[in-house]
Scaffold this active site. Structure first.
Site, PDB file in Angstrom:
ATOM      1  N   GLU A   1      12.957 -44.927 -28.147  1.00 24.29           N
ATOM      2  CA  GLU A   1      12.383 -44.861 -26.808  1.00 24.29           C
ATOM      3  C   GLU A   1      13.189 -43.855 -25.996  1.00 24.29           C
ATOM      4  OE1 GLU A   1       9.843 -46.849 -26.004  1.00 24.29           O
ATOM      5  OE2 GLU A   1       9.981 -48.641 -27.275  1.00 24.29           O
TER       6      GLU A   1
ATOM      7  N   HIS B   1      13.239 -52.084 -22.376  1.00 23.38           N
ATOM      8  CA  HIS B   1      13.252 -51.397 -23.665  1.00 23.38           C
ATOM      9  C   HIS B   1      14.665 -51.262 -24.215  1.00 23.38           C
ATOM     10  CE1 HIS B   1       9.227 -49.954 -22.331  1.00 23.38           C
ATOM     11  NE2 HIS B   1       8.978 -50.132 -23.613  1.00 23.38           N
TER      12      HIS B   1
ATOM     13  N   GLU C   1       5.078 -57.336 -21.270  1.00 22.32           N
ATOM     14  CA  GLU C   1       4.425 -57.672 -22.538  1.00 22.32           C
ATOM     15  C   GLU C   1       5.427 -58.320 -23.486  1.00 22.32           C
ATOM     16  OE1 GLU C   1       2.463 -54.325 -24.652  1.00 22.32           O
ATOM     17  OE2 GLU C   1       3.400 -55.152 -26.455  1.00 22.32           O
TER      18      GLU C   1
ATOM     19  N   ARG D   1      12.729 -59.936 -25.135  1.00 24.50           N
ATOM     20  CA  ARG D   1      11.784 -60.064 -24.010  1.00 24.50           C
ATOM     21  C   ARG D   1      11.455 -61.529 -23.751  1.00 24.50           C
ATOM     22  NH1 ARG D   1       7.548 -55.044 -23.970  1.00 24.50           N
ATOM     23  NH2 ARG D   1       9.124 -53.399 -24.108  1.00 24.50           N
TER      24      ARG D   1
HETATM   25  P1  ATP Z   1       5.739 -51.484 -24.678  1.00 25.12           P
HETATM   26  O1  ATP Z   1       4.354 -50.984 -24.466  1.00 25.12           O
HETATM   27  O2  ATP Z   1       6.165 -52.545 -23.711  1.00 25.12           O
HETATM   28  O3  ATP Z   1       6.760 -50.382 -24.825  1.00 25.12           O
HETATM   29  P2  ATP Z   1       4.911 -51.704 -27.376  1.00 25.12           P
HETATM   30  O4  ATP Z   1       3.479 -52.034 -27.172  1.00 25.12           O
HETATM   31  O5  ATP Z   1       5.314 -50.310 -27.698  1.00 25.12           O
HETATM   32  O6  ATP Z   1       5.750 -52.206 -26.113  1.00 25.12           O
HETATM   33  P3  ATP Z   1       4.767 -53.089 -29.843  1.00 25.12           P
HETATM   34  O7  ATP Z   1       4.799 -51.949 -30.776  1.00 25.12           O
HETATM   35  O8  ATP Z   1       3.486 -53.713 -29.519  1.00 25.12           O
HETATM   36  O9  ATP Z   1       5.525 -52.655 -28.503  1.00 25.12           O
HETATM   37  O10 ATP Z   1       5.839 -54.166 -30.384  1.00 25.12           O
HETATM   38  C1  ATP Z   1       5.603 -55.581 -30.368  1.00 25.12           C
HETATM   39  C2  ATP Z   1       6.581 -56.270 -29.439  1.00 25.12           C
HETATM   40  O11 ATP Z   1       7.925 -55.909 -29.753  1.00 25.12           O
HETATM   41  C3  ATP Z   1       6.435 -55.883 -27.972  1.00 25.12           C
HETATM   42  O12 ATP Z   1       5.415 -56.635 -27.349  1.00 25.12           O
HETATM   43  C4  ATP Z   1       7.806 -56.213 -27.419  1.00 25.12           C
HETATM   44  O13 ATP Z   1       7.950 -57.588 -27.151  1.00 25.12           O
HETATM   45  C5  ATP Z   1       8.718 -55.852 -28.572  1.00 25.12           C
HETATM   46  N1  ATP Z   1       9.252 -54.494 -28.395  1.00 25.12           N
HETATM   47  C6  ATP Z   1       8.674 -53.344 -28.773  1.00 25.12           C
HETATM   48  N2  ATP Z   1       9.427 -52.297 -28.462  1.00 25.12           N
HETATM   49  C7  ATP Z   1      10.538 -52.779 -27.859  1.00 25.12           C
HETATM   50  C8  ATP Z   1      11.704 -52.187 -27.301  1.00 25.12           C
HETATM   51  N3  ATP Z   1      11.890 -50.878 -27.326  1.00 25.12           N
HETATM   52  N4  ATP Z   1      12.637 -52.997 -26.761  1.00 25.12           N
HETATM   53  C9  ATP Z   1      12.469 -54.334 -26.745  1.00 25.12           C
HETATM   54  N5  ATP Z   1      11.386 -54.951 -27.257  1.00 25.12           N
HETATM   55  C10 ATP Z   1      10.427 -54.192 -27.810  1.00 25.12           C
HETATM   56 MG    MG Z   2       2.340 -53.607 -27.787  1.00 27.94          MG
END
Ligand code: ATP
Ligand code: MG
Length: 434
Positions: free
Chosen positions: A213, A220, A357, A408
């Site tokens: 990220e 994040h 989320e 989260r």
């Molecule tokens: P966001 O849109 O909030 O960046 P995402 O949609 O990219 O999240 P997903 O790929 O759907 O994330 O990952 C599933 C779950 O893993 C997310 O809902 C979140 O709870 C967790 N997650 C994803 N990326 C991160 C991150 N960089 N840091 C902490 N938790 C994460």
């Molecule tokens: Mg997601």
């Protein structure tokens, strides 16, 4: 340590050996108190200067704060002491001295910024409200594992070094693997699907995910802990039921078993277990609800991703955990199945807390031809994913699942301002050690 008694267990009328950190020393002249702290709490150690060996008094009262000491002596009742008892030392030993200058004050009397706290985590976690977070984290992960097992899940562990990312793209960390390019895995997505398609059927994993990220945000991390679930013969509704069960089990465990920790965090009064029937609204309904508030500058239209601001507006509207279902196919990844009667709508869902989320999931595309076509539509080369797609030619059942960010879940449950509070040693843009 042989014969050691925890501070909380030392009872009046016995002789005990306690060991821990010097929390503070109060010297009142003829009498002085040393407060000793261990994992279970604090105990008072009494020094009556005139009645005790001079050397013992000197060793005790010269010990700097946060030094590790061992004390043996008689335990007696003392209603004014933290645990209602105090110990009069017959033996006193400094096991590990602490420098008089501490980079961080574990008594919490002096506030420290998050970066200083993270640089000095050992001292930081000596604070009861920080220790509480990690004890709750442990309880939550325990409850999650137990609930998955009750659901018939088998715990798996999958590789974190991979040849291709789950979703390709910019969020991958490249590494060198014996001279070849490899990546840190973004998600166990593809592996867990491959095993849901074996006779094991229902699997879960709690493990690290790596995301490059770019931005520093309070939600994040570059290394996060993902709670993943996948089950053969489940559709997206059943997958949502499982997510609901996991979230509520986590809250229930904390409510039942972590009262002291909630008190340390100042949450004991207001902590509530959410009802296990989170509202499920479609993406279109979510757009309509947000638009109806008039709180956004623009009007959201079909195909727009929900911005952080839109998520917050909706969260305020609903006021608790909620699912958003039936997303446009184009905003969900290739492995999510679209509806049979309308290919522009997918079975993908998100579970959100009003603050952020928590989960993304859906029913998966298990039909080989549709899966390969999906890769191409998203501009990915299906050949790079052959190890995955090939298995779909040998009897891949319908299946569904999801991924939930453990940090989260904790950050929302414990009202932590920053997700880093829920990680011992967070990895972010600036932070690579400790
Ligand atoms: P966001 O849109 O909030 O960046 P995402 O949609 O990219 O999240 P997903 O790929 O759907 O994330 O990952 C599933 C779950 O893993 C997310 O809902 C979140 O709870 C967790 N997650 C994803 N990326 C991160 C991150 N960089 N840091 C902490 N938790 C994460
Ligand atoms: Mg997601």
């Amino acid at each position: 340590m042989d014969g050691r008694t925890y501070a909380a267990d030392a009872t009046a009328g016995t002789e005990a050996t306690v060991a821990g950190w010097v929390h503070e020393i109060r010297d009142l002249g003829g009498i002085a108190f040393l407060i000793l702290r261990d994992a279970t709490g604090k105990i008072q150690v009494k020094f009556e200067k005139d009645e005790m060996d001079d050397e013992l008094v000197e060793t005790g009262l010269d010990a700097h704060r946060e030094s590790v000491v061992r004390v043996t002596g008689a335990v007696e009742e003392e209603p004014r002491a933290p645990t209602g008892v105090e110990i009069t030392p017959e033996e006193f030993e400094v096991l590990a001295g602490a420098d008089p200058e501490l980079p961080l004050d574990p008594s919490g009397k002096v506030d420290a910024e998050l970066p200083t706290r993270l640089d000095n985590r050992t001292l930081d976690v000596r604070k009861p409200e920080v220790q509480a977070i990690f004890e709750i984290r442990s309880a939550v992960l325990g409850a999650v594992r137990e609930t998955f097992r009750d659901l018939g899940g088998t715990e798996i562990t999958t590789p974190k070094i991979v040849a291709t990312g789950t979703e390709g793209g910019t969020e991958l960390f490249p590494i060198s693997y014996f001279g070849r390019e490899a990546f840190m895995n973004q998600s166990p997505q593809l592996f867990k699907q491959l095993i849901a398609g074996s006779n094991v059927e229902r699997v879960f994993e709690i493990g690290p995910i790596f995301r490059a990220e770019e931005h520093n945000t309070p939600r994040h991390l570059n290394e996060a802990t993902s709670i993943d679930f996948e089950s053969a013969f489940y559709d997206h509704h059943e997958a949502m039921d499982a997510a609901e069960a996991i979230v509520t089990a986590a809250y229930e465990t904390v409510a039942e078993n972590c009262t002291e920790q909630l008190e340390a965090l100042g949450l004991a009064e207001e902590f509530t277990v959410p009802d296990d029937d989170f509202p499920r609204l479609t993406y279109q309904e979510a757009l309509d609800r947000v638009n109806a508030t008039g709180e956004l500058d623009e009007t959201l239209e079909w195909g727009d991703d929900l911005s952080t601001e839109a998520e917050h507006v909706l969260g305020q509207e609903i006021g608790g955990h909620h699912f958003i279902t039936d997303w446009p196919s184009e905003v969900k990844p290739f492995y999510i199945m679209d509806y049979e009667d309308d290919e522009t709508v997918s079975t993908g869902f998100d579970l959100s807390h009003p603050r952020m989320e928590l989960v993304s999931g859906g029913q998966r595309e298990h039909r080989y031809d549709e899966l390969v076509a999906g890769f191409e539509q998203q501009g990915l080369d299906p050949e790079e994913f052959e190890y995955y797609t090939e298995m779909f030619r040998f009897g891949m059942p319908p299946h569904a699942g999801w991924g939930m960010g453990a940090e989260r879940l904790l950050a929302t449950m414990l009202e932590l301002d920053n997700i880093r509070e829920a990680v011992l040693f967070p990895r972010d843009r600036q932070r690579l050690s400790p």
